[in-house]
Motif scaffolding. Structure first.
Motif, mmCIF file in Angstrom:
data_model
loop_
_atom_site.group_PDB
_atom_site.id
_atom_site.type_symbol
_atom_site.label_atom_id
_atom_site.label_comp_id
_atom_site.label_asym_id
_atom_site.label_seq_id
_atom_site.Cartn_x
_atom_site.Cartn_y
_atom_site.Cartn_z
ATOM 1 N N PRO A 68 -4.280 4.098 -9.132
ATOM 2 C CA PRO A 68 -4.961 3.563 -7.612
ATOM 3 C C PRO A 68 -4.839 2.093 -7.669
ATOM 4 C CG PRO A 68 -6.121 5.190 -8.736
ATOM 5 C CD PRO A 68 -5.119 4.889 -9.823
ATOM 6 N N ILE A 69 -4.644 1.558 -6.719
ATOM 7 C CA ILE A 69 -4.506 0.277 -6.215
ATOM 8 C C ILE A 69 -6.082 -0.318 -6.112
ATOM 9 C CG2 ILE A 69 -3.795 -1.663 -4.589
ATOM 10 C CD1 ILE A 69 -1.586 0.356 -3.707
ATOM 11 N N LYS A 70 -6.229 -1.591 -6.824
ATOM 12 C CA LYS A 70 -7.452 -2.058 -6.710
ATOM 13 C C LYS A 70 -7.643 -3.068 -5.535
ATOM 14 C CE LYS A 70 -8.054 -2.005 -11.542
ATOM 15 N NZ LYS A 70 -7.133 -2.358 -12.829
ATOM 16 N N LEU A 71 -9.019 -2.914 -5.036
ATOM 17 C CA LEU A 71 -9.329 -3.806 -3.966
ATOM 18 C C LEU A 71 -9.028 -5.417 -4.120
ATOM 19 C CD1 LEU A 71 -10.640 -4.219 -1.060
ATOM 20 C CD2 LEU A 71 -12.769 -4.339 -2.081
ATOM 21 N N LEU A 86 0.941 -1.138 -0.021
ATOM 22 C CA LEU A 86 -0.092 0.075 0.121
ATOM 23 C C LEU A 86 0.782 1.404 0.129
ATOM 24 C CD1 LEU A 86 -2.797 -0.903 2.653
ATOM 25 C CD2 LEU A 86 -2.803 -1.106 -0.046
ATOM 26 N N ASP A 87 1.381 1.442 -1.130
ATOM 27 C CA ASP A 87 2.659 2.642 -1.194
ATOM 28 C C ASP A 87 1.491 3.718 -1.590
ATOM 29 O OD1 ASP A 87 4.206 4.062 -3.514
ATOM 30 O OD2 ASP A 87 5.488 3.304 -1.860
ATOM 31 N N ILE A 145 -8.196 -6.334 4.428
ATOM 32 C CA ILE A 145 -8.994 -4.936 3.820
ATOM 33 C C ILE A 145 -10.248 -5.289 3.212
ATOM 34 C CG2 ILE A 145 -8.533 -3.001 2.241
ATOM 35 C CD1 ILE A 145 -5.420 -3.535 2.708
ATOM 36 N N VAL A 146 -11.152 -4.508 3.432
ATOM 37 C CA VAL A 146 -12.559 -4.687 2.899
ATOM 38 C C VAL A 146 -12.924 -3.716 1.925
ATOM 39 C CG1 VAL A 146 -13.235 -6.430 4.592
ATOM 40 C CG2 VAL A 146 -13.716 -3.850 4.756
ATOM 41 N N ARG A 147 -12.354 -2.494 1.857
ATOM 42 C CA ARG A 147 -12.579 -1.434 0.936
ATOM 43 C C ARG A 147 -11.340 -0.488 0.866
ATOM 44 N NH1 ARG A 147 -14.040 3.566 0.063
ATOM 45 N NH2 ARG A 147 -15.914 3.999 -1.175
ATOM 46 N N LEU A 148 -11.115 -0.107 -0.192
ATOM 47 C CA LEU A 148 -10.010 0.899 -0.523
ATOM 48 C C LEU A 148 -10.813 2.105 -1.058
ATOM 49 C CD1 LEU A 148 -6.836 -0.893 -2.217
ATOM 50 C CD2 LEU A 148 -7.236 0.040 -0.121
ATOM 51 N N ASN A 149 -10.177 3.209 -0.518
ATOM 52 C CA ASN A 149 -10.538 4.554 -0.940
ATOM 53 C C ASN A 149 -9.796 4.890 -2.332
ATOM 54 O OD1 ASN A 149 -12.316 5.034 1.101
ATOM 55 N ND2 ASN A 149 -10.672 6.208 2.298
ATOM 56 N N GLY A 192 -9.187 3.097 3.791
ATOM 57 C CA GLY A 192 -10.298 2.705 3.634
ATOM 58 C C GLY A 192 -10.992 2.018 4.700
ATOM 59 N N GLN A 193 -11.383 0.575 4.589
ATOM 60 C CA GLN A 193 -11.750 -0.086 5.704
ATOM 61 C C GLN A 193 -11.290 -1.451 6.042
ATOM 62 O OE1 GLN A 193 -16.182 0.202 5.172
ATOM 63 N NE2 GLN A 193 -16.194 2.257 5.224
#
Length: 123
Positions: free
Chosen positions: A32-35, A23-24, A97-101, A75-76
């Motif tokens: 953007p990194i994808k979930l 998570l850089d 991780i369940v959600r990425l902003n 995220g969450q």
């Protein structure tokens, strides 16, 4: 007799406490990194000061990176395991991780989730 337990709805960790290297922030801001790239992985954190309790799945915790005292809401997450070291007064555990902003959501999140402007990474 009594004890002090801190109840948290945010897992805020530093690189030294186990922030996931993948998570850089600079990479995420550019592409953007994808979930899907992170959602099935279990990450570990360690050495959080104090004895802490987090929300249990299916209730989410906010996931924040602490970079030099500034917070970035990524995220969450679900906390999947907690370990308390009562001698050191530290909390460690595992999360997924369940959600990425998105980068735009990251920049906005602080305004909605935090009231300490001195901690805002994007300010």
């Amino acid at each position: 007799m009594g004890s002090i337990v801190e109840i948290n709805d945010t897992l805020q960790i530093t690189p030294d406490q186990g922030w996931p290297a993948e998570l850089d922030l600079e990479k995420h801001l550019k592409t953007p990194i994808k979930l899907e790239d992170v959602e099935n992985k279990i990450y570990e954190f360690h050495g959080k000061p104090k004895i802490r309790v987090y929300q249990q799945p299916p209730v989410r915790n906010f996931l924040a990176q602490n970079l030099d005292g500034k917070w970035i809401y990524w995220g969450q997450c679900f906390i999947t395991e907690i370990t308390h070291d009562y001698e050191k007064q530290e909390t460690s555990g595992k999360f997924k991780i369940v959600r990425l902003n998105s980068p735009d959501e990251m920049k906005e999140a602080f305004k909605h989730l935090d009231r300490n402007p001195q901690n805002d990474y994007f300010a």
